[in-house]
Write a protein that holds these residues in place. Structure first.
Motif, PDB file in Angstrom:
ATOM      1  N   ARG A  46       0.854  -1.174   0.000  1.00 50.12           N
ATOM      2  CA  ARG A  46       0.000   0.000   0.000  1.00 50.12           C
ATOM      3  C   ARG A  46       0.891   1.225   0.000  1.00 50.12           C
ATOM      4  O   ARG A  46       1.880   1.263   0.725  1.00 50.12           O
ATOM      5  CB  ARG A  46      -0.861   0.068   1.271  1.00 50.12           C
ATOM      6  CG  ARG A  46      -1.961  -0.920   1.328  1.00 50.12           C
ATOM      7  CD  ARG A  46      -2.854  -0.619   2.501  1.00 50.12           C
ATOM      8  NE  ARG A  46      -2.081  -0.454   3.730  1.00 50.12           N
ATOM      9  CZ  ARG A  46      -2.580   0.002   4.856  1.00 50.12           C
ATOM     10  NH1 ARG A  46      -3.812   0.328   4.938  1.00 50.12           N
ATOM     11  NH2 ARG A  46      -1.821   0.129   5.931  1.00 50.12           N
ATOM     12  N   PRO A  47       0.542   2.219  -0.794  1.00 46.74           N
ATOM     13  CA  PRO A  47       1.333   3.439  -0.741  1.00 46.74           C
ATOM     14  C   PRO A  47       1.167   4.085   0.625  1.00 46.74           C
ATOM     15  O   PRO A  47       0.099   4.079   1.194  1.00 46.74           O
ATOM     16  CB  PRO A  47       0.733   4.307  -1.846  1.00 46.74           C
ATOM     17  CG  PRO A  47      -0.574   3.715  -2.179  1.00 46.74           C
ATOM     18  CD  PRO A  47      -0.538   2.292  -1.737  1.00 46.74           C
ATOM     19  N   ARG A  48       2.245   4.620   1.167  1.00 51.00           N
ATOM     20  CA  ARG A  48       2.225   5.272   2.468  1.00 51.00           C
ATOM     21  C   ARG A  48       2.385   6.772   2.275  1.00 51.00           C
ATOM     22  O   ARG A  48       2.924   7.231   1.280  1.00 51.00           O
ATOM     23  CB  ARG A  48       3.378   4.763   3.346  1.00 51.00           C
ATOM     24  CG  ARG A  48       3.215   3.361   3.840  1.00 51.00           C
ATOM     25  CD  ARG A  48       1.914   3.209   4.536  1.00 51.00           C
ATOM     26  NE  ARG A  48       2.113   2.734   5.885  1.00 51.00           N
ATOM     27  CZ  ARG A  48       1.181   2.794   6.795  1.00 51.00           C
ATOM     28  NH1 ARG A  48       0.032   3.322   6.523  1.00 51.00           N
ATOM     29  NH2 ARG A  48       1.395   2.319   7.990  1.00 51.00           N
ATOM     30  N   VAL A  53       3.561   9.363  10.687  1.00 49.70           N
ATOM     31  CA  VAL A  53       3.373   9.939  12.015  1.00 49.70           C
ATOM     32  C   VAL A  53       3.590   8.848  13.050  1.00 49.70           C
ATOM     33  O   VAL A  53       3.000   7.766  12.964  1.00 49.70           O
ATOM     34  CB  VAL A  53       1.954  10.547  12.148  1.00 49.70           C
ATOM     35  CG1 VAL A  53       1.713  11.041  13.560  1.00 49.70           C
ATOM     36  CG2 VAL A  53       1.774  11.678  11.137  1.00 49.70           C
ATOM     37  N   ASP A  54       4.430   9.126  14.033  1.00 52.56           N
ATOM     38  CA  ASP A  54       4.740   8.160  15.078  1.00 52.56           C
ATOM     39  C   ASP A  54       3.644   8.178  16.140  1.00 52.56           C
ATOM     40  O   ASP A  54       3.802   8.731  17.229  1.00 52.56           O
ATOM     41  CB  ASP A  54       6.105   8.479  15.694  1.00 52.56           C
ATOM     42  CG  ASP A  54       6.548   7.422  16.689  1.00 52.56           C
ATOM     43  OD1 ASP A  54       5.910   6.346  16.772  1.00 52.56           O
ATOM     44  OD2 ASP A  54       7.537   7.676  17.400  1.00 52.56           O
ATOM     45  N   ALA A 126      -4.297   4.100   8.106  1.00 50.48           N
ATOM     46  CA  ALA A 126      -4.573   4.256   6.676  1.00 50.48           C
ATOM     47  C   ALA A 126      -4.071   5.595   6.138  1.00 50.48           C
ATOM     48  O   ALA A 126      -3.938   5.769   4.933  1.00 50.48           O
ATOM     49  CB  ALA A 126      -6.081   4.125   6.405  1.00 50.48           C
ATOM     50  N   ASN A 127      -3.781   6.515   7.040  1.00 47.03           N
ATOM     51  CA  ASN A 127      -3.359   7.856   6.623  1.00 47.03           C
ATOM     52  C   ASN A 127      -1.946   8.214   7.054  1.00 47.03           C
ATOM     53  O   ASN A 127      -1.612   9.383   7.199  1.00 47.03           O
ATOM     54  CB  ASN A 127      -4.375   8.880   7.127  1.00 47.03           C
ATOM     55  CG  ASN A 127      -5.677   8.780   6.366  1.00 47.03           C
ATOM     56  OD1 ASN A 127      -5.748   9.145   5.205  1.00 47.03           O
ATOM     57  ND2 ASN A 127      -6.677   8.221   7.004  1.00 47.03           N
ATOM     58  N   GLY A 128      -1.112   7.190   7.277  1.00 51.32           N
ATOM     59  CA  GLY A 128       0.291   7.452   7.543  1.00 51.32           C
ATOM     60  C   GLY A 128       0.730   7.301   8.984  1.00 51.32           C
ATOM     61  O   GLY A 128       1.850   7.637   9.309  1.00 51.32           O
ATOM     62  N   GLY A 129      -0.143   6.798   9.844  1.00 51.95           N
ATOM     63  CA  GLY A 129       0.239   6.588  11.228  1.00 51.95           C
ATOM     64  C   GLY A 129       0.857   5.212  11.402  1.00 51.95           C
ATOM     65  O   GLY A 129       0.420   4.254  10.777  1.00 51.95           O
TER      66      GLY A 129
END
Length: 136
Positions: A46-48, A53-54, A126-129
């Motif tokens: 999946r593209p990230r 974000v940590d 799903a949004n970069g976490g």
């Protein structure tokens, strides 16, 4: 500002007002079934987001600095408290409605809370976490 955007803001997601709707609509990858069949359940790439974000690091740091023992890993109420966001039943219902909680779960606060906790973590992932699989 919607309720989910408050969570994004507290965790440092780059989510201007125009991005939040897209983030809410982002598909959440279904959990892979447990199986021993070769090749079955293999994750597809999946593209990230460019900047991850940590989430875990931030929540753990907040938990360690908090005088209350808040279990953000299993409790939506504790997760919201840790982020200093309203965790009242009305606030959780607002968030559940925003994230599309099924009506039958909204009538039972315990079921809604479990669904809501998982949905929030899935949306963050799903949004970069960087949310570990075991929490999804």
């Amino acid at each position: 500002m919607g309720f989910f955007s408050k969570i994004l803001d507290k965790l440092g997601f780059d989510a201007g007002a125009s991005k939040v709707d897209d983030m809410l609509k982002a598909p959440v990858a279904p959990a892979a079934p447990a199986t021993n069949v070769a090749g079955a359940g293999a994750e597809t790439a999946r593209p990230r987001a460019i900047s991850e974000v940590d989430v875990v690091g931030q929540l753990e740091a907040k938990a360690n600095a908090n005088s209350q023992k808040l279990n953000w890993r299993t409790s939506i109420v504790d997760l919201l408290k840790l982020l200093d966001i309203d965790s009242s039943l009305n606030a959780r219902k607002e968030l559940a409605t925003e994230l599309g909680c099924p009506a039958n779960l909204m009538a039972d606060s315990a079921q809604m809370n479990m669904w809501l906790h998982k949905a929030v973590l899935q949306k963050l992932a799903a949004n970069g976490g960087n949310v570990p699989k075991e929490l999804l």
